[in-house]
Enzyme design. Structure first.
Site, PDB file in Angstrom:
ATOM      1  N   ASN A 109      -2.083   0.397   6.699  1.00  0.00           N
ATOM      2  CA  ASN A 109      -1.592  -0.871   7.246  1.00  0.00           C
ATOM      3  C   ASN A 109      -0.759  -1.702   6.281  1.00  0.00           C
ATOM      4  OD1 ASN A 109      -3.690  -1.685   5.675  1.00  0.00           O
ATOM      5  ND2 ASN A 109      -4.882  -2.660   7.294  1.00  0.00           N
TER       6      ASN A 109
ATOM      7  N   GLU B 134      -9.722 -10.554  -7.586  1.00  0.00           N
ATOM      8  CA  GLU B 134      -8.730  -9.479  -7.438  1.00  0.00           C
ATOM      9  C   GLU B 134      -7.590  -9.616  -8.444  1.00  0.00           C
ATOM     10  OE1 GLU B 134      -9.748  -8.976  -2.695  1.00  0.00           O
ATOM     11  OE2 GLU B 134      -7.751  -9.678  -3.272  1.00  0.00           O
TER      12      GLU B 134
ATOM     13  N   HIS C 106      -2.233  -5.385   1.547  1.00  0.00           N
ATOM     14  CA  HIS C 106      -3.524  -6.071   1.349  1.00  0.00           C
ATOM     15  C   HIS C 106      -3.230  -7.503   0.928  1.00  0.00           C
ATOM     16  CE1 HIS C 106      -7.339  -7.368  -0.339  1.00  0.00           C
ATOM     17  NE2 HIS C 106      -6.632  -7.798  -1.373  1.00  0.00           N
TER      18      HIS C 106
ATOM     19  N   TYR D  99     -12.411  -2.133  -3.689  1.00  0.00           N
ATOM     20  CA  TYR D  99     -12.931  -2.297  -2.326  1.00  0.00           C
ATOM     21  C   TYR D  99     -14.468  -2.174  -2.280  1.00  0.00           C
ATOM     22  CZ  TYR D  99      -8.426  -2.391   0.185  1.00  0.00           C
ATOM     23  OH  TYR D  99      -7.208  -2.751   0.705  1.00  0.00           O
TER      24      TYR D  99
ATOM     25  N   LYS E 102       0.820  -1.215   0.000  1.00  0.00           N
ATOM     26  CA  LYS E 102       0.000   0.000   0.000  1.00  0.00           C
ATOM     27  C   LYS E 102       0.862   1.278   0.000  1.00  0.00           C
ATOM     28  CE  LYS E 102      -4.045  -2.181   2.216  1.00  0.00           C
ATOM     29  NZ  LYS E 102      -5.035  -2.093   3.330  1.00  0.00           N
TER      30      LYS E 102
HETATM   31  P1  RTP Z   1      -7.219  -5.667   3.220  1.00  0.00           P
HETATM   32  O1  RTP Z   1      -8.529  -5.971   2.544  1.00  0.00           O
HETATM   33  O2  RTP Z   1      -6.693  -4.286   2.889  1.00  0.00           O
HETATM   34  O3  RTP Z   1      -6.214  -6.760   2.999  1.00  0.00           O
HETATM   35  O4  RTP Z   1      -7.446  -5.655   4.792  1.00  0.00           O
HETATM   36  P2  RTP Z   1      -8.239  -6.702   5.676  1.00  0.00           P
HETATM   37  O5  RTP Z   1      -8.796  -7.786   4.796  1.00  0.00           O
HETATM   38  O6  RTP Z   1      -7.345  -7.096   6.780  1.00  0.00           O
HETATM   39  O7  RTP Z   1      -9.396  -5.792   6.231  1.00  0.00           O
HETATM   40  P3  RTP Z   1     -10.825  -5.436   5.582  1.00  0.00           P
HETATM   41  O8  RTP Z   1     -11.863  -5.721   6.597  1.00  0.00           O
HETATM   42  O9  RTP Z   1     -10.969  -6.060   4.223  1.00  0.00           O
HETATM   43  O10 RTP Z   1     -10.725  -3.865   5.413  1.00  0.00           O
HETATM   44  C1  RTP Z   1     -10.090  -3.262   4.297  1.00  0.00           C
HETATM   45  C2  RTP Z   1      -9.244  -2.106   4.761  1.00  0.00           C
HETATM   46  O11 RTP Z   1     -10.105  -1.095   5.265  1.00  0.00           O
HETATM   47  C3  RTP Z   1      -9.485  -0.445   6.368  1.00  0.00           C
HETATM   48  N1  RTP Z   1     -10.316  -0.581   7.560  1.00  0.00           N
HETATM   49  N2  RTP Z   1     -10.496   0.387   8.374  1.00  0.00           N
HETATM   50  N3  RTP Z   1     -11.316   1.987  10.544  1.00  0.00           N
HETATM   51  C4  RTP Z   1     -11.730   0.725  10.463  1.00  0.00           C
HETATM   52  O12 RTP Z   1     -12.446   0.219  11.289  1.00  0.00           O
HETATM   53  C5  RTP Z   1     -11.281  -0.066   9.340  1.00  0.00           C
HETATM   54  N4  RTP Z   1     -11.593  -1.322   9.133  1.00  0.00           N
HETATM   55  C6  RTP Z   1     -10.968  -1.641   7.974  1.00  0.00           C
HETATM   56  C7  RTP Z   1      -8.162  -1.109   6.614  1.00  0.00           C
HETATM   57  O13 RTP Z   1      -7.144  -0.332   6.040  1.00  0.00           O
HETATM   58  C8  RTP Z   1      -8.302  -2.444   5.916  1.00  0.00           C
HETATM   59  O14 RTP Z   1      -7.049  -2.926   5.469  1.00  0.00           O
HETATM   60 MG    MG Z   2      -9.927  -7.394   3.077  1.00  0.00          MG
END
Ligand code: RTP
Ligand code: MG
Length: 143
Positions: free
Chosen positions: A114, A128, A117, A51, A11
């Site tokens: 973070n 994806e 991804h 997203y 990222k």
């Molecule tokens: P990613 O898709 O980026 O790999 O991350 P992830 O699966 O671990 O998390 P996901 O639930 O898919 O969320 C996508 C991205 O959105 C941001 N996020 N912010 N502020 C919040 O509560 C929150 N929750 C998610 C994060 O940057 C996350 O990577």
């Molecule tokens: Mg995710």
């Protein structure tokens, strides 16, 4: 366990901090081969489409703004159990909750910025990979 492909993004925060090589080393050391990679500046439309599953969430606008704030490196990783393996290497979404030694524990600042991804399922990985790469851009090892 079968050989799988998964989709990975380094990222904008990690690209800006010159952490591409250090993060790719984690994949290579874990036996995940990088079989496609390119650097992109995501448009708002491309980031929002990627997203789309989160479009009703409160963090969506900030997420799209962050993902378009600078270049990203999009990649396809291939190896045994690659989808779960990559998620293990990445650590929890919130770096404060990520296990020691994971990419997010070592390189990420916050839940919003973070570092990486990774696809969370076989269906996400297929969608994806196809969102960013054509079949001819995938270069699996010949030996
Ligand atoms: P990613 O898709 O980026 O790999 O991350 P992830 O699966 O671990 O998390 P996901 O639930 O898919 O969320 C996508 C991205 O959105 C941001 N996020 N912010 N502020 C919040 O509560 C929150 N929750 C998610 C994060 O940057 C996350 O990577
Ligand atoms: Mg995710």
């Amino acid at each position: 366990m079968a050989v799988q492909r998964t989709f990975s993004i380094i990222k904008p925060d990690a690209v800006a901090k010159n952490q591409i090589g250090a993060i790719q080393s984690r994949f290579e050391q874990a036996g995940l081969n990088i079989v496609a990679a390119k650097m992109l500046q995501l448009s708002e439309q491309v980031a929002a489409g990627f997203y789309a599953e989160h479009k009703e969430r409160g963090f969506f606008k900030d997420l799209v703004a962050f993902m378009t704030s600078g270049p990203v490196l999009v990649q396809v990783l291939e190896g045994e159990n690659a989808i779960a393996r990559n998620r293990e290497l990445m650590g929890a979404t919130n770096p404060k909750e990520a296990a020691a030694g994971t990419i997010r524990a070592d390189f990420a600042q916050s839940i919003d910025e973070n570092a990486v991804h990774g696809s969370d399922s076989e269906s996400s990985a297929a969608r994806e990979i196809a969102y960013f790469f054509s079949a001819t851009e995938l270069c699996p090892r010949l030996r």
